[in-house]
Design a protein around this motif. Structure first.
Motif, PDB file in Angstrom:
ATOM      1  N   ALA A   1       0.864  -1.219  -0.210  1.00  0.00           N
ATOM      2  CA  ALA A   1       0.073  -0.009   0.132  1.00  0.00           C
ATOM      3  C   ALA A   1       0.833   1.121  -0.042  1.00  0.00           C
ATOM      4  O   ALA A   1       2.100   0.995   0.487  1.00  0.00           O
ATOM      5  CB  ALA A   1      -1.026  -0.116   1.425  1.00  0.00           C
ATOM      6  N   GLY A   2       0.408   2.221  -0.382  1.00  0.00           N
ATOM      7  CA  GLY A   2       1.076   3.618  -0.490  1.00  0.00           C
ATOM      8  C   GLY A   2       1.513   4.049   0.849  1.00  0.00           C
ATOM      9  O   GLY A   2       2.421   4.695   1.149  1.00  0.00           O
ATOM     10  N   ASN A   3       0.569   3.931   1.789  1.00  0.00           N
ATOM     11  CA  ASN A   3       0.886   4.329   3.048  1.00  0.00           C
ATOM     12  C   ASN A   3       2.036   3.578   3.691  1.00  0.00           C
ATOM     13  O   ASN A   3       2.480   3.815   4.850  1.00  0.00           O
ATOM     14  CB  ASN A   3      -0.408   4.501   3.862  1.00  0.00           C
ATOM     15  N   GLU A   4       2.235   2.342   3.523  1.00  0.00           N
ATOM     16  CA  GLU A   4       3.112   1.512   3.813  1.00  0.00           C
ATOM     17  C   GLU A   4       4.457   1.688   3.368  1.00  0.00           C
ATOM     18  O   GLU A   4       5.387   1.807   4.231  1.00  0.00           O
ATOM     19  CB  GLU A   4       2.961   0.022   3.349  1.00  0.00           C
ATOM     20  N   LEU A   5       4.670   2.272   2.122  1.00  0.00           N
ATOM     21  CA  LEU A   5       5.850   2.613   1.545  1.00  0.00           C
ATOM     22  C   LEU A   5       6.174   3.933   1.921  1.00  0.00           C
ATOM     23  O   LEU A   5       7.619   4.221   2.293  1.00  0.00           O
ATOM     24  CB  LEU A   5       5.619   2.542  -0.204  1.00  0.00           C
ATOM     25  N   ASN A   6       5.354   4.705   2.215  1.00  0.00           N
ATOM     26  CA  ASN A   6       5.536   6.085   2.337  1.00  0.00           C
ATOM     27  C   ASN A   6       5.323   6.445   4.080  1.00  0.00           C
ATOM     28  O   ASN A   6       5.777   7.587   4.408  1.00  0.00           O
ATOM     29  CB  ASN A   6       4.854   7.146   1.635  1.00  0.00           C
ATOM     30  N   PHE A   7       4.826   5.778   4.669  1.00  0.00           N
ATOM     31  CA  PHE A   7       4.555   5.759   5.989  1.00  0.00           C
ATOM     32  C   PHE A   7       3.924   7.202   6.261  1.00  0.00           C
ATOM     33  O   PHE A   7       4.492   8.259   6.927  1.00  0.00           O
ATOM     34  CB  PHE A   7       5.813   5.856   6.908  1.00  0.00           C
ATOM     35  N   THR A   8       2.639   7.337   5.813  1.00  0.00           N
ATOM     36  CA  THR A   8       2.188   8.491   5.920  1.00  0.00           C
ATOM     37  C   THR A   8       1.418   9.015   7.269  1.00  0.00           C
ATOM     38  O   THR A   8       0.779   9.864   7.250  1.00  0.00           O
ATOM     39  CB  THR A   8       0.965   8.610   4.676  1.00  0.00           C
ATOM     40  N   TYR A   9       1.533   8.120   8.217  1.00  0.00           N
ATOM     41  CA  TYR A   9       0.772   8.284   9.545  1.00  0.00           C
ATOM     42  C   TYR A   9       1.347   9.413  10.052  1.00  0.00           C
ATOM     43  O   TYR A   9       2.442   9.933  10.105  1.00  0.00           O
ATOM     44  CB  TYR A   9       1.084   7.097  10.212  1.00  0.00           C
ATOM     45  N   GLN A  10       0.543  10.068  11.056  1.00  0.00           N
ATOM     46  CA  GLN A  10       0.885  11.315  11.762  1.00  0.00           C
ATOM     47  C   GLN A  10       0.569  11.063  13.429  1.00  0.00           C
ATOM     48  O   GLN A  10      -0.498  10.369  13.764  1.00  0.00           O
ATOM     49  CB  GLN A  10      -0.104  12.515  11.377  1.00  0.00           C
TER      50      GLN A  10
END
Length: 294
Positions: A213-222
Motif C-alpha cells: 500500500a502507498g501508506n506502507e511505502l511512504n509511512f504517511t501516518y501522523q
C-alpha cells in the motif's frame, strides 16, 4: 499519468467493466505513444494500417474506443497463464485512497485475465487462503472470464498464507506456462517464495508482483497511532514522527533483500503500489508474456 486510477476503477463496482477499461485504456495509451524502434510489441494486437485485411479488425473494440486494432491469429503464440492471488489477512490493509491491497489485486488480476484472453491464452486462477485453495483450471473458452471475475469478486482476505499441504494440487506437473503471483509477501518462513520456486520447476516462468500500500511505502501516518498485524492480531502503539526514519530504513532493506532473493530464484520480480495505476503491472505482464511465448 493514467486517468484510470485504481480508485476510479474500483468505484465502478463492476469488475468485468473495470478490467476491460483498465486493459483497453492501457493498450490505447501504449499504441498512441509508441515510437518506431522502441517500446513493447503486443504480439496479437496491433494498430490498423491502410491495406490491412478488414476481416481481422476488432470491431467491438473499435466501437468502444474509437481506435482500430487488428487481432493477430498465430496459434503458436498462445500460452497458458496461471494467476495466483494471495488472499491472506494482510491483504486487507487499506491505503489512504480507500483501497485495500485485495481490492487492487482483484482489479489487476481481472485486467490481466482479460488481456490474456485477448491474446488467445488459456487462463487459470488460484486464490490462496487458509480456508482452502480456490482453483479454476485453465480453459480457453469464452466462459472462463466470467468464472474468473466471479471468483475474484467473492474473495475475502483471512488468516495466514495456507499450509503447503493445501497447495499440493498446484504442483501437479504442467505444460509450459507463465505463472503470475500477486502478494504482499508477508510470510513467516519463505512459504510464498518456496511455492513459487516449486511452480517454476514444474511450469516455467514466474512473474512475482509484490504489492504494497502507498501508506506502507511512504509511512504517511501522523502523531500517535496504533498499528495492528492483521494476521496475528497483535498491536503496537507508536509516535509516527519518531519512528518514521527507522521504519523507512528497515523497509528499504527488506525490499532490497526480498527482491534479491526472488531474482536469485529466477523469478521476474516487480514491486507495485496500490497508490499507482495498473499500467506498470500490465506492461510487465505483456513483456514477460512475450518472452515466455517466444
Amino acid at each position: 499519468m493514467s486517468l484510470l486510477t485504481p480508485e476510479l476503477l474500483h468505484s465502478l463496482h463492476n469488475l468485468p467493466l473495470a478490467a476491460r477499461k483498465a486493459a483497453e485504456g492501457f493498450l490505447a495509451g501504449h499504441h498512441q505513444s509508441r515510437r518506431q524502434g522502441a517500446g513493447l510489441e503486443f504480439s496479437q494486437y496491433r494498430p490498423y494500417q491502410p491495406g490491412d485485411d478488414l476481416r481481422r479488425l476488432d470491431w467491438r473494440l473499435a466501437a468502444r474506443s474509437d481506435r482500430y486494432y487488428l487481432r493477430e491469429s498465430e496459434v503458436d503464440t498462445s500460452l497458458t497463464v496461471h494467476l495466483l492471488l494471495d488472499a491472506s489477512a494482510s491483504m486487507n490493509h487499506r491505503d489512504d485512497n480507500g483501497l485495500t491491497k485485495l481490492d487492487y489485486g482483484r482489479l489487476l488480476l481481472a485486467a490481466l485475465a482479460y488481456l490474456a484472453q485477448q491474446q488467445g491464452d488459456a487462463v487459470s486462477l488460484s486464490i490462496l487462503h487458509p480456508g482452502g485453495l480456490v482453483h479454476l483450471p485453465a480453459r480457453p473458452d469464452a466462459r472462463q472470464l466470467p468464472r474468473i471475475y466471479q471468483a475474484l469478486q467473492n474473495t475475502t482476505g483471512a488468516g495466514r498464507f495456507p499450509e503447503a499441504a493445501l497447495l499440493a494440487p498446484l504442483l501437479v506437473r504442467r505444460q509450459r506456462a507463465l505463472t503470475v503471483c500477486l502478494s504482499d509477501l508477508y510470510e513467516e518462513e519463505a512459504e510464498i517464495q518456496t511455492l513459487l520456486a516449486r511452480l517454476r520447476a514444474v511450469s516455467g516462468e514466474v512473474l512475482l508482483l509484490h504489492l504494497l500500500a502507498g501508506n506502507e511505502l511512504n509511512f504517511t501516518y501522523q502523531g500517535s497511532v496504533t498499528l495492528q498485524d492483521l494476521e496475528s492480531g497483535q498491536t503496537v502503539q507508536l509516535n509516527a514522527e519518531a519512528q518514521r526514519a527507522g521504519y523507512q530504513q528497515q523497509l528499504r532493506e527488506w525490499l532490497r533483500t526480498t527482491a534479491h532473493a526472488a531474482r536469485r530464484q529466477g523469478f521476474d520480480y516487480h514491486q507495485l503500489s496500490t497508490a499507482e495505476p495498473l499500467d506498470a503491472a500490465l506492461r510487465e505482464f505483456l513483456r514477460r508474456r512475450q518472452a515466455a511465448s517466444g
